[in-house]
Design an enzyme around this catalytic site. Structure first.
Site, mmCIF file in Angstrom:
data_model
loop_
_atom_site.group_PDB
_atom_site.id
_atom_site.type_symbol
_atom_site.label_atom_id
_atom_site.label_comp_id
_atom_site.label_asym_id
_atom_site.label_seq_id
_atom_site.Cartn_x
_atom_site.Cartn_y
_atom_site.Cartn_z
ATOM 1 N N ARG A 209 -28.926 -19.926 10.836
ATOM 2 C CA ARG A 209 -27.522 -20.054 11.263
ATOM 3 C C ARG A 209 -27.231 -21.506 11.600
ATOM 4 N NH1 ARG A 209 -29.211 -15.352 14.564
ATOM 5 N NH2 ARG A 209 -28.641 -13.520 13.367
ATOM 6 N N ASN A 305 -16.489 -0.818 3.554
ATOM 7 C CA ASN A 305 -17.732 -0.857 2.791
ATOM 8 C C ASN A 305 -17.732 -2.117 1.919
ATOM 9 O OD1 ASN A 305 -19.828 -0.484 0.937
ATOM 10 N ND2 ASN A 305 -19.576 1.736 0.995
ATOM 11 N N ALA A 306 -18.752 -2.943 2.077
ATOM 12 C CA ALA A 306 -18.796 -4.220 1.364
ATOM 13 C C ALA A 306 -18.724 -4.028 -0.148
ATOM 14 C CB ALA A 306 -20.071 -4.973 1.732
ATOM 15 N N ASP A 326 -25.387 -11.082 4.300
ATOM 16 C CA ASP A 326 -26.608 -10.811 5.082
ATOM 17 C C ASP A 326 -26.772 -9.297 5.224
ATOM 18 O OD1 ASP A 326 -28.846 -11.108 6.675
ATOM 19 O OD2 ASP A 326 -27.687 -11.361 8.514
ATOM 20 N N CYS A 366 -33.619 -9.127 3.909
ATOM 21 C CA CYS A 366 -34.664 -8.943 4.918
ATOM 22 C C CYS A 366 -35.603 -7.805 4.520
ATOM 23 C CB CYS A 366 -34.041 -8.668 6.277
ATOM 24 S SG CYS A 366 -32.995 -7.227 6.300
HETATM 25 N N1 SAH Z 1 -25.400 -10.737 9.821
HETATM 26 C C1 SAH Z 1 -25.772 -9.918 10.953
HETATM 27 C C2 SAH Z 1 -26.843 -8.933 10.659
HETATM 28 C C3 SAH Z 1 -26.514 -7.934 9.580
HETATM 29 S S1 SAH Z 1 -27.201 -6.361 9.897
HETATM 30 C C4 SAH Z 1 -26.172 -10.813 12.120
HETATM 31 O O1 SAH Z 1 -26.393 -11.989 11.925
HETATM 32 O O2 SAH Z 1 -26.282 -10.302 13.225
HETATM 33 C C5 SAH Z 1 -26.498 -5.414 8.674
HETATM 34 C C6 SAH Z 1 -25.078 -4.969 8.948
HETATM 35 O O3 SAH Z 1 -24.587 -4.442 7.735
HETATM 36 C C7 SAH Z 1 -24.924 -3.863 9.981
HETATM 37 O O4 SAH Z 1 -24.047 -4.282 10.988
HETATM 38 C C8 SAH Z 1 -24.329 -2.679 9.209
HETATM 39 O O5 SAH Z 1 -23.325 -1.979 9.923
HETATM 40 C C9 SAH Z 1 -23.717 -3.359 8.017
HETATM 41 N N2 SAH Z 1 -23.628 -2.549 6.783
HETATM 42 C C10 SAH Z 1 -24.532 -1.692 6.261
HETATM 43 N N3 SAH Z 1 -24.101 -1.209 5.084
HETATM 44 C C11 SAH Z 1 -22.902 -1.786 4.834
HETATM 45 C C12 SAH Z 1 -21.955 -1.696 3.775
HETATM 46 N N4 SAH Z 1 -22.166 -0.926 2.711
HETATM 47 N N5 SAH Z 1 -20.829 -2.432 3.862
HETATM 48 C C13 SAH Z 1 -20.607 -3.246 4.925
HETATM 49 N N6 SAH Z 1 -21.460 -3.352 5.959
HETATM 50 C C14 SAH Z 1 -22.594 -2.639 5.921
#
Ligand code: SAH
Length: 424
Positions: A209, A305-306, A326, A366
């Site tokens: 970060r 949803n991404a 991420d 990860c």
């Molecule tokens: N970038 C964050 C960590 C990511 S953890 C940090 O630095 O703290 C992963 C995240 O992805 C979680 O919050 C989860 O809710 C989200 N997630 C899981 N599947 C997803 C999807 N299909 N679309 C969007 N978000 C999602």
């Protein structure tokens, strides 16, 4: 009490000697004694040369997990010393961190034990039977070493079943307020250790970060902003721009969770950051953290949803200067890897399309089942399909509070890359 002995086969790969901390059932020639699950067992090669000692668990594929390469007594005192050593190492390598990972399992020679320090709160995760049966030693040691406001256990993970253990979560000792304001790179980040992902927060990306710093400014000219003779920014019509962040990046932070990337982006001068997460709770957390740091006016929040969101933005021809991806570990096991790669490729492909020509893709994985080589290969395939050329700025790993054992790729799980993205 005599310690049981495991003799390894002659014709095995010398993984243990190469630093790998696990013994698999097929590598054992014979066992002497009557070891019970959780017991310490000594490991010898086929000619009876002592190699190491570890936790024995006949229910697990990781039938022995190395605790020590000497014949020292494995007792409460040794556990205390190991945790003390691990903490000393963090104070040495990340002296500014008041919150960090204190014990990282195998890589700290405490297989299956995670300890995270959230300021004055400690979170423990237990993933092996050997640690499970000795957990009181851990609690006593960390109480003595840290005198914490509270200890919380987050052993609520399905992999425990592979060790024959049930999931467990809750206070160790007296209940306390599980919300903690963690300080990271000078930012304040409110985390709930009982609610968040994993043990509540991801310390492994602290340095990554911080590495975003130079990327977040220098975008004014990309947005058609010029600087006039008096050094003031003016737009295409010659009108002076009042926004102090006129030179900052427009950023999309996908899978934002606590919003930690968004917070760093704002700290480093971003003009506007869009946070996206599927979880309403995560979005609320990110919003709260933006407010806490005075960045609310530069951040916006989307719960979606991404996979859908990214595709829709591409369809709408939206563009950002920097796209950050991420995602959670899509591959939870080796069998799921092919499907997971398709998932990673899809979000990276769409993510690249959303980067303005000459902008930046920040992408991470990860999942330790996805090697760095396969991660890079996946990005290449995505770049082909997206008609983009990628130029690496930096490839990074987890921070030094998440040590990696040479010979144990499982401890080397985090991939983090920053690329310039060009149209092709
Ligand atoms: N970038 C964050 C960590 C990511 S953890 C940090 O630095 O703290 C992963 C995240 O992805 C979680 O919050 C989860 O809710 C989200 N997630 C899981 N599947 C997803 C999807 N299909 N679309 C969007 N978000 C999602």
């Amino acid at each position: 009490m005599t310690v049981s002995k495991a003799f390894l086969k002659q014709n095995r790969k010398k993984r243990l000697e190469q630093g790998h901390p696990w013994v698999f059932p097929g590598e054992i020639e014979k066992i002497e004694g009557d070891p019970q699950g959780g017991d310490i067992i000594h490991i010898y090669n086929h000619v009876g040369h002592f190699l190491a000692q570890g936790f024995y668990n006949p229910l697990s594929q990781l039938v022995i997990r190395v605790v020590s390469y000497s014949e020292e007594e494995v007792d409460e005192n040794l556990f205390f010393k190991k945790i003390e050593q691990a903490w000393k190492r963090r104070k040495w390598l990340v002296p500014e961190a008041t919150s960090c990972r204190v014990v990282h399992g195998e890589a700290d020679f405490l297989p299956g034990l995670i300890i995270d320090k959230y300021e004055d709160v400690l979170v423990v995760q237990i993933l092996s039977l050997g640690i499970e049966v000795r957990r009181q030693w851990i609690y006593d040691a960390i109480t003595k070493l840290f005198n914490p406001r509270g200890i919380y256990e987050r052993s609520d993970v399905p992999v425990r079943r592979l060790e024959g253990l049930e999931e467990r979560e809750g206070f160790v000792g007296e209940p306390f307020d599980t919300k903690v304001t963690v300080i990271e790179n000078g930012l304040r980040i409110l985390v709930d250790v009982a609610e968040g992902q994993k043990t509540g927060y991801f310390f492994d990306q602290r340095e990554n970060r911080a590495a975003l710093k130079p990327l977040m400014t220098g975008w004014g000219s990309h947005h058609g902003i010029k600087v006039n003779g008096e050094g003031h920014p003016i737009d295409a019509k010659g009108k002076e721009i009042k926004n102090p962040f006129w030179d900052g990046a427009e950023v999309l932070d996908c899978f934002s969770h606590t919003g930690s990337f968004m917070l760093h982006a704002c700290l480093f001068g971003a003009k506007k950051v869009t946070c996206l997460d599927i979880s309403e709770k995560a979005i609320e957390m990110a919003r709260g953290n933006a407010l806490l740091n005075g960045y609310l006016h530069r951040a916006e929040f989307v719960a979606a949803n991404a996979f859908d969101f990214l595709r829709e933005q591409v369809k709408d021809k939206k563009l950002w200067d920097i796209v950050i991806l991420d995602p959670p570990a899509f591959a939870k096991n080796r069998q799921a890897i092919e499907g997971a790669i398709r998932g990673y490729k899809e979000i990276n492909l769409q993510g690249m399309k959303l980067v303005r020509n000459g902008g930046i893709l920040v992408t991470a994985s990860c999942s330790y089942h996805l090697s760095a080589a396969r991660f890079l290969n996946m990005l290449q395939e995505a770049a082909i399909d997206a008609h983009k050329v990628l130029r690496l700025i930096e490839f990074r790993r987890a921070g030094s509070d998440h040590p990696v054992l040479l010979g144990s790729e499982e401890t080397d799980y985090l991939k983090f890359a920053m690329y310039e993205v060009f149209d092709r």
